[in-house]
Design an enzyme around this catalytic site. Structure first.
Site, short mmCIF file in Angstrom:
data_model
loop_
_atom_site.label_atom_id
_atom_site.label_comp_id
_atom_site.label_asym_id
_atom_site.label_seq_id
_atom_site.Cartn_x
_atom_site.Cartn_y
_atom_site.Cartn_z
N ARG A 158 103.01 119.10 1.35
CA ARG A 158 102.33 118.17 0.44
C ARG A 158 103.12 116.86 0.43
O ARG A 158 104.31 116.84 0.69
CB ARG A 158 102.29 118.75 -0.98
CG ARG A 158 101.60 120.11 -1.08
CD ARG A 158 101.74 120.66 -2.50
NE ARG A 158 101.05 121.95 -2.65
CZ ARG A 158 101.63 123.14 -2.47
NH1 ARG A 158 102.92 123.21 -2.14
NH2 ARG A 158 100.93 124.26 -2.63
N LYS A 182 105.66 123.82 -5.49
CA LYS A 182 105.15 123.96 -6.85
C LYS A 182 105.85 125.11 -7.55
O LYS A 182 106.13 126.14 -6.94
CB LYS A 182 103.64 124.21 -6.82
CG LYS A 182 102.82 122.98 -6.47
CD LYS A 182 101.34 123.28 -6.61
CE LYS A 182 100.50 122.03 -6.37
NZ LYS A 182 99.05 122.31 -6.49
N HIS A 252 96.86 114.68 2.14
CA HIS A 252 96.34 116.04 2.05
C HIS A 252 95.38 116.35 3.20
O HIS A 252 95.24 117.52 3.59
CB HIS A 252 95.65 116.26 0.71
CG HIS A 252 95.99 117.58 0.08
ND1 HIS A 252 97.24 117.85 -0.43
CD2 HIS A 252 95.26 118.70 -0.11
CE1 HIS A 252 97.26 119.08 -0.91
NE2 HIS A 252 96.08 119.62 -0.72
N ARG A 255 97.38 117.66 5.89
CA ARG A 255 97.71 119.06 5.56
C ARG A 255 96.55 119.99 5.92
O ARG A 255 96.75 121.06 6.47
CB ARG A 255 98.03 119.13 4.06
CG ARG A 255 98.38 120.51 3.52
CD ARG A 255 98.87 120.35 2.09
NE ARG A 255 98.80 121.55 1.28
CZ ARG A 255 99.77 122.46 1.21
NH1 ARG A 255 100.87 122.31 1.93
NH2 ARG A 255 99.65 123.52 0.43
N HIS A 278 100.95 128.49 -0.44
CA HIS A 278 99.91 128.92 -1.37
C HIS A 278 100.33 130.22 -2.05
O HIS A 278 100.81 131.14 -1.38
CB HIS A 278 98.58 129.16 -0.64
CG HIS A 278 97.86 127.91 -0.28
ND1 HIS A 278 96.86 127.85 0.68
CD2 HIS A 278 97.98 126.63 -0.75
CE1 HIS A 278 96.41 126.62 0.78
NE2 HIS A 278 97.07 125.87 -0.09
N TYR A 287 89.90 127.67 4.66
CA TYR A 287 89.95 127.13 6.02
C TYR A 287 89.21 128.01 7.02
O TYR A 287 88.85 127.55 8.10
CB TYR A 287 91.41 126.95 6.46
CG TYR A 287 92.16 125.95 5.63
CD1 TYR A 287 91.92 124.58 5.78
CD2 TYR A 287 93.08 126.35 4.68
CE1 TYR A 287 92.59 123.65 4.99
CE2 TYR A 287 93.76 125.43 3.89
CZ TYR A 287 93.51 124.08 4.05
OH TYR A 287 94.16 123.17 3.28
#
Length: 310
Positions: A158, A182, A252, A255, A278, A287
């Site tokens: 990110r 995150k 993004h 990404r 994730h 995806y």
């Protein structure tokens, strides 16, 4: 009800909200933009409560439903926006419950609108190559900018993670980088030989000329400070304007390209999930819709009987 222009005027006691935002920043390690979004959503809700003389600590299902209808019918919000705002409120109440301030669960009972499924946009590899050819490698900024592109595409990080990379996070021999993602979760990402050469050249040349403050961050601005996420976005916008590509660009989107290209080349979904950082495989599975479309297209173009049907 007329549209409320300033919800902040109606909400007096903001201490719980202030503590919640501090929790998101320190314990959840959310980005500045994410925290601002939470603050805006919750300030709007708390202002609504104040305007209608509703105690937000004792809000019931009927009152929660009233706020949902307000977003639908008066604010004319999109389904995705409504879902985000209710999600922010639910997170706030979970926080309040964990602190034994209230055990209110009215918003958890609401049925949210179905979100429109939007497939992530990505670049073809040929388009990325065109972008890679734009930065001028004869000057420090060009050396930095090409590395930004290379690093985003090589690692899938990110943009907030990219600008947070420090020299000591990088293993040049292993071609790996420690990434603080995150929720303060650490993961390892990998880069290739091409990226390694760009990285070494930038550190030995361009970065040295910009390192006025002796910072450990990999990406610096002209004054020697840490590069911001907004500046990275601007750099990418400046690059794509010099190409023949008509797509909008964002960090993004690169990404998305990283994940899509890996899956197209046979990488398994679990590995892509780990590389992207994730928490849930569900977030990565979006995806597969793109790669399935690609497989179908290849089939229709290559299978002898499929070609005859055209």
């Amino acid at each position: 009800m007329e549209k409320i222009e300033s919800y902040r005027d109606y909400f007096v006691d903001r201490q719980h909200l202030k503590n919640f935002l501090e929790y998101l920043k320190i314990q959840k390690n959310y980005s500045k933009d994410t925290i601002i979004s939470y603050e805006e959503d919750l300030t709007e809700f708390l202002g609504f409560c104040s305007y209608h003389h509703i105690s937000y600590l004792k809000v019931n299902y009927k009152e929660a439903k009233k706020y949902l209808l307000y977003l639908y019918e008066e604010q004319k919000e999109k389904a995705t926006t409504i879902s985000r705002k209710i999600s922010s409120i639910r997170s706030f109440y979970r926080y309040l419950s964990s602190r034994r301030i209230t055990d209110n669960s009215a918003f958890s009972l609401l049925v949210l609108p179905k979100k429109e499924k939007k497939l992530p946009k990505f670049f073809e590899y040929s388009e990325l190559k065109e972008m890679f050819a734009i930065p001028d490698l004869s000057n420090p900024l060009g050396q930095r900018n090409i590395l930004i592109l290379e690093m985003l595409y090589a690692t899938g990080v990110r943009v907030s993670e990219l600008v947070g990379i420090k020299i000591e996070d990088i293993s040049f021999s292993e071609k790996t980088i420690r990434i603080l993602g995150k929720g303060n979760k650490m993961r390892i990402v990998y880069f290739n030989e091409i990226t390694l050469k760009r990285l070494q050249y930038y550190i030995e040349n361009g970065r040295k000329s910009m390192d006025h403050k002796n910072l450990s961050y990999l990406f610096l601005n002209q004054r020697g400070g840490q590069l911001t996420t907004r500046r990275v976005e601007q750099i990418l916008e400046e690059i794509i304007k010099k190409t023949s590509i008509t797509k909008h660009i964002s960090p993004h989107m690169i990404r998305h390209s990283f994940a899509t290209h890996l899956l197209n080349e046979g990488c398994d979904l679990l590995s892509v999930q780990q590389l992207l950082g994730h928490e849930s495989l569900r977030a990565t599975s979006v995806y597969t819709h793109i790669t399935n479309d690609r497989i179908k297209d290849v089939y229709l173009k290559t299978h002898p009987r499929a070609k005859k049907d055209k």
